[in-house]
Design an enzyme around this catalytic site. Structure first.
Site, PDB file in Angstrom:
ATOM      1  N   LEU A  23       0.909  -1.122  -0.034  1.00  0.00           N
ATOM      2  CA  LEU A  23       0.296  -0.156   0.284  1.00  0.00           C
ATOM      3  C   LEU A  23       0.922   1.282  -0.271  1.00  0.00           C
ATOM      4  O   LEU A  23       0.392   2.736   0.187  1.00  0.00           O
ATOM      5  CB  LEU A  23      -1.101   0.216   0.699  1.00  0.00           C
ATOM      6  CG  LEU A  23      -2.021  -1.006   0.829  1.00  0.00           C
ATOM      7  CD1 LEU A  23      -3.077  -0.487   2.867  1.00  0.00           C
ATOM      8  CD2 LEU A  23      -3.314   0.030   0.159  1.00  0.00           C
ATOM      9  N   THR A  76     -15.566   0.133   2.444  1.00  0.00           N
ATOM     10  CA  THR A  76     -14.723   0.973   3.392  1.00  0.00           C
ATOM     11  C   THR A  76     -14.891  -0.686   4.549  1.00  0.00           C
ATOM     12  O   THR A  76     -14.006  -0.040   5.272  1.00  0.00           O
ATOM     13  CB  THR A  76     -15.614   1.591   4.152  1.00  0.00           C
ATOM     14  OG1 THR A  76     -17.101   1.697   4.991  1.00  0.00           O
ATOM     15  CG2 THR A  76     -16.026   2.940   3.735  1.00  0.00           C
ATOM     16  N   LYS A  77     -15.508  -1.460   4.215  1.00  0.00           N
ATOM     17  CA  LYS A  77     -15.467  -2.840   5.039  1.00  0.00           C
ATOM     18  C   LYS A  77     -13.981  -3.236   5.164  1.00  0.00           C
ATOM     19  O   LYS A  77     -13.688  -3.376   6.369  1.00  0.00           O
ATOM     20  CB  LYS A  77     -16.552  -3.523   4.350  1.00  0.00           C
ATOM     21  CG  LYS A  77     -17.251  -4.935   5.625  1.00  0.00           C
ATOM     22  CD  LYS A  77     -17.740  -4.363   6.657  1.00  0.00           C
ATOM     23  CE  LYS A  77     -18.656  -4.909   5.883  1.00  0.00           C
ATOM     24  NZ  LYS A  77     -19.897  -4.344   6.606  1.00  0.00           N
ATOM     25  N   PRO A  78     -13.172  -3.215   3.950  1.00  0.00           N
ATOM     26  CA  PRO A  78     -12.186  -4.115   4.293  1.00  0.00           C
ATOM     27  C   PRO A  78     -11.285  -3.000   5.737  1.00  0.00           C
ATOM     28  O   PRO A  78     -10.407  -3.655   6.118  1.00  0.00           O
ATOM     29  CB  PRO A  78     -10.874  -4.085   3.507  1.00  0.00           C
ATOM     30  CG  PRO A  78     -12.004  -3.704   1.624  1.00  0.00           C
ATOM     31  CD  PRO A  78     -13.445  -3.103   2.683  1.00  0.00           C
ATOM     32  N   THR A  79     -11.678  -1.848   5.243  1.00  0.00           N
ATOM     33  CA  THR A  79     -10.564  -1.104   6.958  1.00  0.00           C
ATOM     34  C   THR A  79     -11.283  -1.397   8.452  1.00  0.00           C
ATOM     35  O   THR A  79     -10.598  -0.850   8.738  1.00  0.00           O
ATOM     36  CB  THR A  79     -11.453   0.882   5.993  1.00  0.00           C
ATOM     37  OG1 THR A  79     -10.151   1.119   5.500  1.00  0.00           O
ATOM     38  CG2 THR A  79     -10.618   1.326   6.866  1.00  0.00           C
ATOM     39  N   CYS A 139      29.462  -0.479 -10.930  1.00  0.00           N
ATOM     40  CA  CYS A 139      29.530  -1.888  -9.894  1.00  0.00           C
ATOM     41  C   CYS A 139      29.612  -3.460 -11.006  1.00  0.00           C
ATOM     42  O   CYS A 139      30.521  -3.391 -11.692  1.00  0.00           O
ATOM     43  CB  CYS A 139      29.215  -2.675  -8.406  1.00  0.00           C
ATOM     44  SG  CYS A 139      29.831  -3.335  -7.459  1.00  0.00           S
ATOM     45  N   GLY A 166      28.475  -3.631 -14.011  1.00  0.00           N
ATOM     46  CA  GLY A 166      28.483  -2.973 -15.144  1.00  0.00           C
ATOM     47  C   GLY A 166      29.671  -2.358 -15.298  1.00  0.00           C
ATOM     48  O   GLY A 166      30.657  -2.478 -16.327  1.00  0.00           O
ATOM     49  N   MET A 167      30.627  -1.923 -14.246  1.00  0.00           N
ATOM     50  CA  MET A 167      31.852  -1.286 -14.109  1.00  0.00           C
ATOM     51  C   MET A 167      33.042  -2.264 -14.284  1.00  0.00           C
ATOM     52  O   MET A 167      33.968  -1.935 -15.138  1.00  0.00           O
ATOM     53  CB  MET A 167      32.489  -0.689 -13.170  1.00  0.00           C
ATOM     54  CG  MET A 167      33.563   0.128 -12.792  1.00  0.00           C
ATOM     55  SD  MET A 167      34.789  -1.324 -12.306  1.00  0.00           S
ATOM     56  CE  MET A 167      36.224  -0.886 -11.896  1.00  0.00           C
ATOM     57  N   GLN A 168      33.015  -3.608 -13.513  1.00  0.00           N
ATOM     58  CA  GLN A 168      33.218  -4.941 -14.022  1.00  0.00           C
ATOM     59  C   GLN A 168      33.352  -5.158 -15.622  1.00  0.00           C
ATOM     60  O   GLN A 168      33.712  -5.742 -16.159  1.00  0.00           O
ATOM     61  CB  GLN A 168      33.041  -6.070 -12.528  1.00  0.00           C
ATOM     62  CG  GLN A 168      33.595  -5.227 -11.455  1.00  0.00           C
ATOM     63  CD  GLN A 168      32.855  -6.689 -10.596  1.00  0.00           C
ATOM     64  OE1 GLN A 168      32.170  -7.847 -10.341  1.00  0.00           O
ATOM     65  NE2 GLN A 168      32.999  -5.966  -9.274  1.00  0.00           N
ATOM     66  N   HIS A 174      27.802   1.879  -5.398  1.00  0.00           N
ATOM     67  CA  HIS A 174      26.563   2.513  -5.592  1.00  0.00           C
ATOM     68  C   HIS A 174      26.643   3.622  -5.481  1.00  0.00           C
ATOM     69  O   HIS A 174      25.958   4.558  -4.835  1.00  0.00           O
ATOM     70  CB  HIS A 174      25.955   1.460  -5.027  1.00  0.00           C
ATOM     71  CG  HIS A 174      25.772   0.538  -5.495  1.00  0.00           C
ATOM     72  ND1 HIS A 174      25.086  -0.630  -6.402  1.00  0.00           N
ATOM     73  CD2 HIS A 174      26.815  -0.680  -4.849  1.00  0.00           C
ATOM     74  CE1 HIS A 174      25.701  -1.649  -6.302  1.00  0.00           C
ATOM     75  NE2 HIS A 174      26.776  -1.787  -5.521  1.00  0.00           N
ATOM     76  N   GLU A 220      24.038   5.277  -6.947  1.00  0.00           N
ATOM     77  CA  GLU A 220      22.585   5.440  -6.703  1.00  0.00           C
ATOM     78  C   GLU A 220      21.959   5.442  -5.473  1.00  0.00           C
ATOM     79  O   GLU A 220      20.441   6.008  -4.812  1.00  0.00           O
ATOM     80  CB  GLU A 220      21.845   4.340  -7.435  1.00  0.00           C
ATOM     81  CG  GLU A 220      22.033   2.909  -7.050  1.00  0.00           C
ATOM     82  CD  GLU A 220      23.351   2.591  -7.265  1.00  0.00           C
ATOM     83  OE1 GLU A 220      24.364   2.573  -7.807  1.00  0.00           O
ATOM     84  OE2 GLU A 220      23.250   0.707  -7.035  1.00  0.00           O
TER      85      GLU A 220
HETATM   86  N1  GLN Z   1      29.829  -8.925  -8.584  1.00  0.00           N
HETATM   87  C1  GLN Z   1      30.232  -8.110  -8.221  1.00  0.00           C
HETATM   88  C2  GLN Z   1      31.344  -8.226  -7.016  1.00  0.00           C
HETATM   89  O1  GLN Z   1      30.664  -8.887  -5.903  1.00  0.00           O
HETATM   90  C3  GLN Z   1      29.513  -6.889  -8.562  1.00  0.00           C
HETATM   91  C4  GLN Z   1      28.291  -6.452  -6.685  1.00  0.00           C
HETATM   92  C5  GLN Z   1      27.928  -5.509  -8.160  1.00  0.00           C
HETATM   93  O2  GLN Z   1      27.140  -4.929  -8.594  1.00  0.00           O
HETATM   94  N2  GLN Z   1      27.372  -5.034  -6.084  1.00  0.00           N
HETATM   95  O3  GLN Z   1      32.625  -8.071  -6.619  1.00  0.00           O
END
Ligand code: GLN
Length: 533
Positions: A17, A190-193, A383, A385-387, A509, A511
């Protein structure tokens, strides 16, 4: 303020919810009125933390500055409040039981029988109070995961009952429910509430405020009916209508006077209006983009909207900062092949290769990197993605055909991404990765430096593998450089290709640190690169 106030948020009728968003929105409004607020999430499952959970089970695992692997709602709390959370902000039943059992083994219970009430409930109460201690916060909002009536939730609701008794007027309970619309009857129900509140009452908890999730506006009659059946004042029946974006919810809650109702009930002044200007400015930009751009998110959990939650939210923040709507297209890396790669990726103006673990979909990710690198498409690798970017460069530029991460191929003769020294003897899975905030120094005259515009930054990590520094000189000679390095260990944290339009990979990360008020510079500059010709 004399004492910390505690607000409990429970949910009824169904899961999903949006308790997390309601809690974060209320916290935002209180913060905008000058209160120091934090939010805690109590999760009723037996895992110690969600770090060992598959994203299919529980969505993204969110990592805090202090290295806690937590529920993704903590991400919402940080994005809304712009203040860091910590391990104390997320407690699971597993952790509660672990503490109690450890105490029992130490003999702390002095021969007593250890029971759910009072020992488990005492531990829950201790964890709740811990957040409010040291007077760091005026208000602590504690969100109880799950739905009232679940067996798992029972000890938490019991703890709320006890704390309501103990704290008196320094505490209140908000209950979130659903008012479904039956299209055949053309009616909101409203019954579930009513039933859900009855269930709470059976546990001894009278909610002070009801927040009703609904697709359609509630009439006064419906509010009156709910108020009458559930023993609450009509002002305490709050409508929470579906919003086009979660970032609208604080304003909707303000319109419904959720914050002033809460303050009045807690005997706190309501004379100062919340300062919501920056929030409204963000929302305006979000809703009135001047342009659009299509960016690909290449990952392996694309059918799950919550698996990359912080990344998708970071793009919303970064899009607004660029007056641009980011159409994020999810692309399943397991289906990318050499044959279809160009066709699948040709409409993208930018590519992000997602974090992840394990082998599935890895070669598709590497192909996506290759496409971005060869076609000068802005690229951000996070992460894993960089590797992948490192592996791709090693194979196709350095010509090390069997280059790999030792996570994917233990036998490779070129482990350009390798297990960290301190990880080699780690056997347990829970909480054993490199986790949390580490500082990173940024090399002058690089894209990374230009993005952050400072010498050093702090970013959050969650991984076991790293760039293998034995290869750094070869990479740099061939055109991929390290531009961010761990301040203490000199491990590579950021790589980039200076000759490329915008090609950056980060071992951390970013993000997790993007918020409404502070969109992350890496995402802001990445989006900018995708819209600049
Ligand atoms: N699997 C990779 C590592 O352990 C990358 C982890 C990740 O993307 N958070 O290094």
């Amino acid at each position: 303020m004399s004492s910390t106030k505690y607000i409990f948020v429970t949910g009824g009728v169904t899961s999903s919810l949006g308790k997390g968003i309601i809690s974060a929105s209320l916290a935002k409004l209180l913060q905008a009125r000058g209160y120091r607020v934090t939010i805690q999430k109590l999760d009723p499952y037996l895992n110690i933390d969600p770090g060992t959970l598959n994203p299919y089970e529980h969505g993204e695992c969110y990592v805090t500055e202090d290295g806690a692997e937590t529920d993704l709602d903590l991400g919402h709390y940080e994005r809304f409040l712009n203040i860091p959370t910590s391990q104390a902000n997320n407690v699971t039943t597993g952790r509660i039981y672990q503490s109690v059992i450890n105490k029992e083994r130490r003999g702390d219970y002095l021969g007593k029988t250890v029971q759910i009430i009072p020992h488990i409930t005492d531990e829950i109460k201790r964890r709740i109070k811990l957040v409010g201690q040291k007077k760091k916060f005026d208000v602590v909002i504690t969100e109880i995961g799950g739905t009232v009536g679940d067996i798992e939730s029972f000890p938490y609701v019991e703890a709320v009952r006890q704390l309501k008794w103990e704290f008196g007027s320094d505490c209140l309970a908000i209950h979130l429910t659903l008012v479904p619309y039956l299209s055949a009857a053309k009616e909101l129900k409203t019954k579930p509430t009513q039933h859900s509140v009855k269930m709470l009452l059976e546990s001894g908890v009278q909610p002070d405020i009801l927040v009703l999730r609904t697709e359609k506006a509630l009439t006064l009659d419906i509010k009156k009916k709910v108020a009458l059946f559930c023993n609450v004042n009509i002002n305490s029946v709050i409508e929470s209508i579906d919003a086009s974006t979660i970032y609208e919810v604080p304003l909707l809650m303000y319109k419904e006077k959720l914050d002033s109702t809460v303050l009045t009930k807690l005997n706190l002044p309501t004379n100062k209006d919340p300062e919501l200007k920056p929030w409204k400015q963000f929302l305006y930009k979000l809703k009135n983009p001047k342009r659009e751009v299509t960016i690909g998110l290449v990952g392996k959990y694309i059918e799950l909207p919550d698996a990359y939650k912080s990344i998708t939210e970071s793009f919303i923040h970064a899009g607004a900062a660029n007056d641009c709507k980011v159409n994020l297209v999810s692309i399943y890396s397991g289906k990318i092949t050499e044959e279809n790669c160009n066709e699948k990726l040709k409409d993208l103006k930018g590519i992000l290769v997602a974090p992840g673990f394990g082998h599935r979909g890895i070669e598709g990710k590497i192909l996506a990197v290759k496409y971005a690198r060869e076609n000068n498409i802005p690229f951000l690798g996070v992460c894993l993605g960089m590797q992948c970017a490192v592996v791709e460069f090693a194979r196709n530029v350095l010509n090390l055909k069997d280059a790999n991460s030792s996570e994917m191929d233990r036998q490779t003769s070129n482990p350009v991404i390798d297990i960290m020294e301190e990880q080699k003897n780690v056997l347990e899975k829970g909480g054993t990765m490199r986790l949390g905030a580490y500082s990173c120094k940024l090399k002058k005259d690089t894209k990374a430096f230009e993005i952050y515009n400072k010498n050093e930054t702090v970013e959050r990590h969650r991984h076991r593998y790293e760039f293998n520094n034995n290869y750094l000189a070869d990479f740099e000679k061939a055109g991929m450089i390290g531009s961010g390095f761990n301040t203490e260990t000199n491990l590579v944290e950021i790589i980039e290709i200076p000759k490329h339009k915008w090609f950056v990979g980060v071992q951390f990360h970013p993000e997790y640190k993007s918020t409404v008020i502070n969109p992350h510079p890496l995402f802001v500059k990445f989006v900018k690169a995708t819209i600049s010709e």
